[in-house]
Design a protein around this motif. Structure first.
Motif, PDB file in Angstrom:
ATOM      1  N   PRO A 133       0.827  -1.208   0.000  1.00  0.00           N
ATOM      2  CA  PRO A 133       0.000   0.000   0.000  1.00  0.00           C
ATOM      3  C   PRO A 133       0.866   1.265   0.000  1.00  0.00           C
ATOM      4  O   PRO A 133       1.892   1.318   0.669  1.00  0.00           O
ATOM      5  N   VAL A 134       0.442   2.239  -0.768  1.00  0.00           N
ATOM      6  CA  VAL A 134       1.158   3.506  -0.841  1.00  0.00           C
ATOM      7  C   VAL A 134       0.378   4.518  -0.026  1.00  0.00           C
ATOM      8  O   VAL A 134      -0.825   4.668  -0.168  1.00  0.00           O
ATOM      9  N   SER A 135       1.090   5.225   0.802  1.00  0.00           N
ATOM     10  CA  SER A 135       0.459   6.242   1.627  1.00  0.00           C
ATOM     11  C   SER A 135       0.459   7.565   0.858  1.00  0.00           C
ATOM     12  O   SER A 135       1.512   8.074   0.496  1.00  0.00           O
ATOM     13  N   VAL A 136      -0.743   8.078   0.575  1.00  0.00           N
ATOM     14  CA  VAL A 136      -0.876   9.344  -0.126  1.00  0.00           C
ATOM     15  C   VAL A 136      -1.406  10.354   0.881  1.00  0.00           C
ATOM     16  O   VAL A 136      -2.393  10.082   1.560  1.00  0.00           O
ATOM     17  N   PRO A 137      -0.722  11.487   0.993  1.00  0.00           N
ATOM     18  CA  PRO A 137      -1.239  12.503   1.925  1.00  0.00           C
ATOM     19  C   PRO A 137      -2.700  12.809   1.617  1.00  0.00           C
ATOM     20  O   PRO A 137      -3.104  12.855   0.461  1.00  0.00           O
ATOM     21  N   SER A 138      -3.488  12.994   2.673  1.00  0.00           N
ATOM     22  CA  SER A 138      -4.941  13.147   2.490  1.00  0.00           C
ATOM     23  C   SER A 138      -5.291  14.340   1.610  1.00  0.00           C
ATOM     24  O   SER A 138      -6.231  14.275   0.828  1.00  0.00           O
ATOM     25  N   GLU A 139      -4.556  15.445   1.703  1.00  0.00           N
ATOM     26  CA  GLU A 139      -4.854  16.601   0.860  1.00  0.00           C
ATOM     27  C   GLU A 139      -4.623  16.264  -0.613  1.00  0.00           C
ATOM     28  O   GLU A 139      -5.417  16.611  -1.477  1.00  0.00           O
ATOM     29  N   SER A 140      -3.552  15.541  -0.892  1.00  0.00           N
ATOM     30  CA  SER A 140      -3.274  15.133  -2.269  1.00  0.00           C
ATOM     31  C   SER A 140      -4.334  14.148  -2.759  1.00  0.00           C
ATOM     32  O   SER A 140      -4.745  14.193  -3.918  1.00  0.00           O
ATOM     33  N   ALA A 141      -4.744  13.241  -1.890  1.00  0.00           N
ATOM     34  CA  ALA A 141      -5.767  12.267  -2.263  1.00  0.00           C
ATOM     35  C   ALA A 141      -7.077  12.980  -2.603  1.00  0.00           C
ATOM     36  O   ALA A 141      -7.744  12.647  -3.589  1.00  0.00           O
ATOM     37  N   ARG A 142      -7.444  13.972  -1.797  1.00  0.00           N
ATOM     38  CA  ARG A 142      -8.665  14.738  -2.072  1.00  0.00           C
ATOM     39  C   ARG A 142      -8.536  15.501  -3.385  1.00  0.00           C
ATOM     40  O   ARG A 142      -9.466  15.529  -4.190  1.00  0.00           O
ATOM     41  N   ALA A 143      -7.381  16.111  -3.595  1.00  0.00           N
ATOM     42  CA  ALA A 143      -7.165  16.870  -4.832  1.00  0.00           C
ATOM     43  C   ALA A 143      -7.250  15.945  -6.046  1.00  0.00           C
ATOM     44  O   ALA A 143      -7.863  16.285  -7.062  1.00  0.00           O
ATOM     45  N   LEU A 144      -6.626  14.763  -5.934  1.00  0.00           N
ATOM     46  CA  LEU A 144      -6.664  13.803  -7.032  1.00  0.00           C
ATOM     47  C   LEU A 144      -8.096  13.358  -7.314  1.00  0.00           C
ATOM     48  O   LEU A 144      -8.538  13.297  -8.462  1.00  0.00           O
ATOM     49  N   ARG A 145      -8.846  13.080  -6.265  1.00  0.00           N
ATOM     50  CA  ARG A 145     -10.247  12.660  -6.417  1.00  0.00           C
ATOM     51  C   ARG A 145     -11.066  13.779  -7.076  1.00  0.00           C
ATOM     52  O   ARG A 145     -11.861  13.535  -7.981  1.00  0.00           O
ATOM     53  N   ASP A 146     -10.837  15.034  -6.643  1.00  0.00           N
ATOM     54  CA  ASP A 146     -11.551  16.170  -7.226  1.00  0.00           C
ATOM     55  C   ASP A 146     -11.218  16.332  -8.704  1.00  0.00           C
ATOM     56  O   ASP A 146     -12.105  16.593  -9.530  1.00  0.00           O
ATOM     57  N   VAL A 147      -9.932  16.171  -9.049  1.00  0.00           N
ATOM     58  CA  VAL A 147      -9.514  16.289 -10.438  1.00  0.00           C
ATOM     59  C   VAL A 147     -10.146  15.182 -11.280  1.00  0.00           C
ATOM     60  O   VAL A 147     -10.636  15.423 -12.389  1.00  0.00           O
ATOM     61  N   GLU A 148     -10.154  13.957 -10.746  1.00  0.00           N
ATOM     62  CA  GLU A 148     -10.743  12.844 -11.494  1.00  0.00           C
ATOM     63  C   GLU A 148     -12.239  13.062 -11.725  1.00  0.00           C
ATOM     64  O   GLU A 148     -12.756  12.776 -12.805  1.00  0.00           O
ATOM     65  N   MET A 149     -12.944  13.588 -10.720  1.00  0.00           N
ATOM     66  CA  MET A 149     -14.373  13.862 -10.887  1.00  0.00           C
ATOM     67  C   MET A 149     -14.585  14.983 -11.904  1.00  0.00           C
ATOM     68  O   MET A 149     -15.490  14.903 -12.741  1.00  0.00           O
ATOM     69  N   ALA A 150     -13.747  16.018 -11.855  1.00  0.00           N
ATOM     70  CA  ALA A 150     -13.872  17.127 -12.811  1.00  0.00           C
ATOM     71  C   ALA A 150     -13.608  16.631 -14.228  1.00  0.00           C
ATOM     72  O   ALA A 150     -14.316  17.012 -15.174  1.00  0.00           O
ATOM     73  N   LEU A 151     -12.602  15.776 -14.390  1.00  0.00           N
ATOM     74  CA  LEU A 151     -12.296  15.228 -15.715  1.00  0.00           C
ATOM     75  C   LEU A 151     -13.448  14.375 -16.245  1.00  0.00           C
ATOM     76  O   LEU A 151     -13.806  14.461 -17.418  1.00  0.00           O
ATOM     77  N   ALA A 152     -14.015  13.562 -15.375  1.00  0.00           N
ATOM     78  CA  ALA A 152     -15.134  12.708 -15.797  1.00  0.00           C
ATOM     79  C   ALA A 152     -16.333  13.563 -16.218  1.00  0.00           C
ATOM     80  O   ALA A 152     -16.964  13.300 -17.246  1.00  0.00           O
ATOM     81  N   SER A 153     -16.623  14.592 -15.450  1.00  0.00           N
ATOM     82  CA  SER A 153     -17.735  15.481 -15.780  1.00  0.00           C
ATOM     83  C   SER A 153     -17.465  16.218 -17.080  1.00  0.00           C
ATOM     84  O   SER A 153     -18.341  16.310 -17.952  1.00  0.00           O
ATOM     85  N   PHE A 154     -16.254  16.729 -17.237  1.00  0.00           N
ATOM     86  CA  PHE A 154     -15.866  17.430 -18.466  1.00  0.00           C
ATOM     87  C   PHE A 154     -16.018  16.509 -19.672  1.00  0.00           C
ATOM     88  O   PHE A 154     -16.576  16.886 -20.698  1.00  0.00           O
ATOM     89  N   ARG A 155     -15.546  15.286 -19.529  1.00  0.00           N
ATOM     90  CA  ARG A 155     -15.604  14.327 -20.634  1.00  0.00           C
ATOM     91  C   ARG A 155     -17.053  14.059 -21.055  1.00  0.00           C
ATOM     92  O   ARG A 155     -17.377  14.050 -22.239  1.00  0.00           O
ATOM     93  N   GLN A 156     -17.925  13.872 -20.067  1.00  0.00           N
ATOM     94  CA  GLN A 156     -19.329  13.619 -20.383  1.00  0.00           C
ATOM     95  C   GLN A 156     -19.959  14.817 -21.082  1.00  0.00           C
ATOM     96  O   GLN A 156     -20.707  14.652 -22.051  1.00  0.00           O
ATOM     97  N   GLN A 157     -19.660  16.027 -20.604  1.00  0.00           N
ATOM     98  CA  GLN A 157     -20.241  17.228 -21.198  1.00  0.00           C
ATOM     99  C   GLN A 157     -19.745  17.419 -22.628  1.00  0.00           C
ATOM    100  O   GLN A 157     -20.529  17.729 -23.526  1.00  0.00           O
ATOM    101  N   VAL A 158     -18.446  17.235 -22.839  1.00  0.00           N
ATOM    102  CA  VAL A 158     -17.888  17.401 -24.179  1.00  0.00           C
ATOM    103  C   VAL A 158     -18.473  16.356 -25.126  1.00  0.00           C
ATOM    104  O   VAL A 158     -18.852  16.667 -26.262  1.00  0.00           O
ATOM    105  N   ARG A 159     -18.573  15.113 -24.668  1.00  0.00           N
ATOM    106  CA  ARG A 159     -19.150  14.062 -25.520  1.00  0.00           C
ATOM    107  C   ARG A 159     -20.578  14.405 -25.916  1.00  0.00           C
ATOM    108  O   ARG A 159     -20.972  14.239 -27.066  1.00  0.00           O
ATOM    109  N   ALA A 160     -21.370  14.883 -24.953  1.00  0.00           N
ATOM    110  CA  ALA A 160     -22.760  15.245 -25.255  1.00  0.00           C
ATOM    111  C   ALA A 160     -22.802  16.390 -26.272  1.00  0.00           C
ATOM    112  O   ALA A 160     -23.588  16.354 -27.229  1.00  0.00           O
TER     113      ALA A 160
END
Length: 190
Positions: A133-160
């Motif tokens: 297991p890799v320990s990721v600082p919680s702030e980085s983990a939150r930022a990564l999760r936020d970026v992934e959600m933003a990318l997924a939303s962007f991708r869906q909007q652009v596709r539509a």
């Protein structure tokens, strides 16, 4: 104007809906959404001005019913529908085609999302078995999760957006190139 209807067709289609029975504006919006199986729901800013214009033309009336305004087709509106019956039939065919096209796009999107999710889950399972297991600082983990959600939303909007343009016949190679170049420039800036 919505890309779903050609110029003037939404106006005529509103008469078709009101020919069934009087409705308040929100019911008209819902009825349109129902006719499109939920794949297209016009905004109030699209529907209400057209209803107002139909009223100005004497094709619909509006009456207050408590806090709601109810729209009803007039005899002049029914006469216009009868006179344009061939055009109404053509619009109905277009609605059917649009629903099929939009549904195909949604179906393809969902299928691709499911394939991507399965691949991500498989990769995650494989990684968790082979690496400690890799320990990721919680702030980085939150930022990564936020970026992934933003990318997924962007991708869906652009596709539509791109599917709507393809349905209208306005998607060009230039658009694809601009999108590809812009995404590459953004990736390099990270």
């Amino acid at each position: 104007m919505s890309p779903v209807f050609a110029h003037g067709h939404l106006r005529l289609y509103l008469l078709v809906l009101l020919a069934d029975h009087p409705m308040h504006g929100y019911e008209v919006i819902q009825a349109l959404g129902d006719r499109f199986g939920g794949t297209y729901v016009p905004s109030a800013g699209t529907v209400y001005p057209r209803l107002a214009k139909l009223e100005d033309e004497g094709l619909v009336t509006k009456t207050a019913d408590g806090r709601k305004t109810v729209y009803a087709i007039t005899d002049a509106g029914r006469t216009e529908l009868a006179a344009r019956a061939d055009e109404v039939a053509s619009i109905e065919e277009g609605v059917t085609d649009s629903v099929k096209s939009l549904a195909d796009g949604v179906r393809a999107s969902v299928g691709e999302a499911m394939r991507s999710l399965r691949a991500d889950l498989a990769a995650s399972a494989q990684q968790s078995q082979s690496e400690p297991p890799v320990s990721v600082p919680s702030e980085s983990a939150r930022a990564l999760r936020d970026v992934e959600m933003a990318l997924a939303s962007f991708r869906q909007q652009v596709r539509a957006d791109l599917r709507r343009r393809a349905t209208r016949g306005t998607l060009t190679g230039e658009t694809v190139t601009r999108l590809r170049d812009g995404l590459e420039a953004l990736r390099r800036s990270l």
